[in-house]
Motif scaffolding. Structure first.
Motif, mmCIF file in Angstrom:
data_model
loop_
_atom_site.group_PDB
_atom_site.id
_atom_site.type_symbol
_atom_site.label_atom_id
_atom_site.label_comp_id
_atom_site.label_asym_id
_atom_site.label_seq_id
_atom_site.Cartn_x
_atom_site.Cartn_y
_atom_site.Cartn_z
ATOM 1 N N UNK A 68 64.143 -36.001 -43.597
ATOM 2 C CA UNK A 68 64.424 -36.550 -44.922
ATOM 3 C C UNK A 68 65.655 -37.438 -44.830
ATOM 4 N N UNK A 69 65.620 -38.533 -45.554
ATOM 5 C CA UNK A 69 66.756 -39.448 -45.625
ATOM 6 C C UNK A 69 67.767 -38.879 -46.612
ATOM 7 N N UNK A 70 69.044 -38.848 -46.235
ATOM 8 C CA UNK A 70 70.086 -38.297 -47.099
ATOM 9 C C UNK A 70 71.214 -39.309 -47.274
ATOM 10 N N UNK A 71 72.170 -38.953 -48.111
ATOM 11 C CA UNK A 71 73.265 -39.863 -48.443
ATOM 12 C C UNK A 71 74.385 -39.852 -47.421
ATOM 13 N N UNK A 72 74.352 -38.940 -46.455
ATOM 14 C CA UNK A 72 75.414 -38.867 -45.464
ATOM 15 C C UNK A 72 75.394 -37.541 -44.736
ATOM 16 N N UNK A 73 76.308 -37.403 -43.779
ATOM 17 C CA UNK A 73 76.336 -36.194 -42.972
ATOM 18 C C UNK A 73 76.584 -34.944 -43.772
ATOM 19 N N UNK A 210 68.264 -31.048 -36.453
ATOM 20 C CA UNK A 210 69.340 -31.948 -36.028
ATOM 21 C C UNK A 210 69.668 -32.876 -37.186
ATOM 22 N N UNK A 211 70.950 -33.108 -37.404
ATOM 23 C CA UNK A 211 71.379 -34.114 -38.374
ATOM 24 C C UNK A 211 71.948 -35.305 -37.618
ATOM 25 N N UNK A 212 71.629 -36.517 -38.099
ATOM 26 C CA UNK A 212 72.133 -37.741 -37.462
ATOM 27 C C UNK A 212 72.354 -38.781 -38.551
ATOM 28 N N UNK A 213 73.502 -39.459 -38.472
ATOM 29 C CA UNK A 213 73.831 -40.480 -39.467
ATOM 30 C C UNK A 213 73.405 -41.862 -38.979
ATOM 31 N N UNK A 214 72.812 -42.631 -39.886
ATOM 32 C CA UNK A 214 72.533 -44.028 -39.604
ATOM 33 C C UNK A 214 73.751 -44.907 -39.885
ATOM 34 N N UNK A 220 74.363 -48.930 -40.080
ATOM 35 C CA UNK A 220 73.763 -49.169 -41.385
ATOM 36 C C UNK A 220 74.812 -49.009 -42.484
ATOM 37 N N UNK A 221 74.504 -49.553 -43.660
ATOM 38 C CA UNK A 221 75.412 -49.418 -44.794
ATOM 39 C C UNK A 221 75.468 -47.961 -45.251
ATOM 40 N N UNK A 222 76.598 -47.566 -45.801
ATOM 41 C CA UNK A 222 76.733 -46.202 -46.314
ATOM 42 C C UNK A 222 76.045 -46.096 -47.664
ATOM 43 N N UNK A 223 75.500 -44.913 -48.041
ATOM 44 C CA UNK A 223 75.369 -43.741 -47.234
ATOM 45 C C UNK A 223 73.951 -43.577 -46.722
ATOM 46 N N UNK A 224 73.883 -43.314 -45.422
ATOM 47 C CA UNK A 224 72.576 -43.250 -44.765
ATOM 48 C C UNK A 224 72.622 -42.241 -43.626
ATOM 49 N N UNK A 225 71.907 -41.153 -43.794
ATOM 50 C CA UNK A 225 71.823 -40.109 -42.777
ATOM 51 C C UNK A 225 70.419 -39.525 -42.843
ATOM 52 N N UNK A 253 63.625 -33.676 -52.486
ATOM 53 C CA UNK A 253 63.743 -33.368 -51.062
ATOM 54 C C UNK A 253 65.202 -33.199 -50.655
ATOM 55 N N UNK A 254 66.115 -33.738 -51.469
ATOM 56 C CA UNK A 254 67.536 -33.667 -51.138
ATOM 57 C C UNK A 254 68.318 -33.151 -52.336
#
Length: 456
Positions: A68-73, A210-214, A220-225, A253-254
């Motif tokens: 799932x795409x999230x707003x950050x770590x 696993x969590x990983x930030x884009x 990528x522009x914030x916020x993208x994880x 989902x988030x």
């Protein structure tokens, strides 16, 4: 230390292309800025973007995973803890589960523990500042549901022994989350370039998420994880749905409900624009710069790296006050995050090596030498001496917020004042002298003062 083979575009060329990318990326983000990603059926393109970016991340981390795409770590880690809690209740019959992690794990896990009312057990690290697996094992009990490792830990840039942690988790029927928010994009590229990167991804048996930030090294522009799960069934415990009211169906989902589609669309565009070869070239420059910085520090009298880094994060300790060195570096145009001391670990300044500074290692090292010499020659600061003396005679644990507010007044700490107050070095020195719980209260008051409406 060694340098990876160099080839292809110069760092300046890479940086120029990244600056051009920001312009086109901004166009994409603005196009979706007002689109609501709450409901992917309303904007199907956002649903496609999310499936695509999470699939790219899963492939990058060598797994057939869902995400799932999230707003950050922080949101990714909070969702990992939420998933663990609900999974433990449903699958293990544990009403109040706990999880175990090293003290070097990111404090977002502490935030998750606080928000979700879940116990976290923090254990010491070994002499190399990596998770101590026997200590983790000793902390496990019948209510433990998850073990955590970092790849890398933020403070010192070292990777925890993920295979050992994951094997322990699997042997006990527990989840194993790897926080790769800051390293998950870059480290596979380091490995591809030939660096010796300890295993940490989905090729490690027993790793369940696993969590990983884009928005870090995927640029990528914030916020993208994103938060990835090996087993789709496990991810279901991340979701929240509710229909017991007379309004619309709530399905999330988030943590967020309404959220802009801009960051997701922007991340999709950046990942495809830079592409694998572009990221590999960027990683090459970052790796070489990291090795060069470490070599420079080894050659500077009065400075040392706290731990030999596995990634592009470096902590530097100094014989003179590291907080004063950080201020002196700031006056020379270099901003660092000062890190407070912790138990027997020293104060340090923290570096994150980014594409924009890979060509300036020599300048940075010269500034560090000058800053250490400046601090060594300067008189001991006395601005907060009276406050520190008063603090020593106080029963700090019993101080109320009002009393601590008076302490800030005594110290002249007012983030909104026009007049000069204590230096950042003096304020960090004061914070470093306080017990952690009291320090947290003081920081809360500082933020409260900073965010009050202006009286002018």
């Amino acid at each position: 230390m060694h340098s990876l083979p160099t080839a292809g575009e110069s760092a300046d060329g890479v940086l120029s292309r990244l600056n051009e990318l920001k312009k086109s990326d901004g166009v994409v983000e603005v196009a979706y800025l007002w689109k609501n990603a709450l409901d992917p059926t309303a904007y199907p393109s956002l649903g496609r973007f999310e499936r695509d970016v999470t699939a790219i991340a899963a492939s990058h981390l060598r797994g057939d995973a869902v995400g799932s795409f999230t707003s950050g770590g922080t949101e990714s880690l909070m969702l990992a803890v939420k998933t663990m809690r609900d999974w433990a209740r449903a699958e293990k019959g544990i009403s109040r589960p706990n999880f175990v992690m090293p003290v070097t794990a990111h404090p977002a896990f502490m935030k998750a523990s606080h928000y979700l009312d879940v116990e976290v057990r923090r254990v010491p690290v070994d002499q190399n500042l990596r998770a101590d697996v026997p200590a983790i094992e000793a902390a496990i009990d019948d209510s433990t549901a998850m073990l955590v490792g970092s790849s890398p830990g933020y403070s010192f840039g070292v990777i925890d022994p993920i295979p050992e942690i994951a094997a322990l988790a699997a042997s006990r029927g527990l989840l194993c989350h790897v926080d790769a928010c800051i390293g998950g994009w870059l480290l596979p590229l380091f490995r591809e370039l030939g660096a010796d990167v300890p295993p940490f991804d989905f090729e490690v048996d027993g790793v369940t998420s696993i969590s990983v930030d884009f928005h870090k090294y995927a640029l990528c522009a914030k916020g993208a994880s994103c938060l990835l799960f090996r087993d789709p069934a496990l991810r279901r415990y991340q979701f929240f749905s509710f229909v017991g009211w007379p309004g619309y169906v709530l399905l999330n989902s988030t943590i967020q409900s309404t959220k802009s589609g801009g960051p997701l669309a922007s991340a999709w565009a950046v990942l495809h624009h830079i592409g694998h070869d572009g990221y590999l070239e960027i990683a090459r420059h970052i790796y070489d710069a990291t090795q060069a910085i470490v070599e420079e520090v080894h050659g500077i009298d009065g400075a040392r790296v706290v731990a030999e880094p596995d990634a592009s994060l470096i902590a530097v300790a100094t014989d003179v006050d590291a907080f004063a060195v950080s201020d002196a570096m700031g006056r020379r145009g270099w901003r660092h995050f000062p890190q407070l001391s912790y138990e027997d670990l020293p104060r340090s300044i923290h570096l994150t090596v980014l594409p924009g500074n890979v060509e300036r290692v020599g300048e940075w090292a010269a500034a560090l030498r000058e800053s250490i010499d400046e601090v060594a020659a300067a008189p001991e600061p006395t601005g907060l001496a009276a406050v520190k003396s008063a603090v020593k005679s106080m029963d700090l644990d019993s101080l109320s917020f009002d009393q601590l507010d008076q302490l800030l007044d005594m110290a002249g700490i007012d983030p909104l004042a026009d007049s000069d107050g204590p230096s950042m070095a003096e304020m960090n020195d004061l914070l470093d002298s306080l017990p952690p719980a009291v320090c947290a209260k003081v920081l809360t008051l500082f933020l409260d003062r900073m965010t009050r409406p202006s009286q002018s």
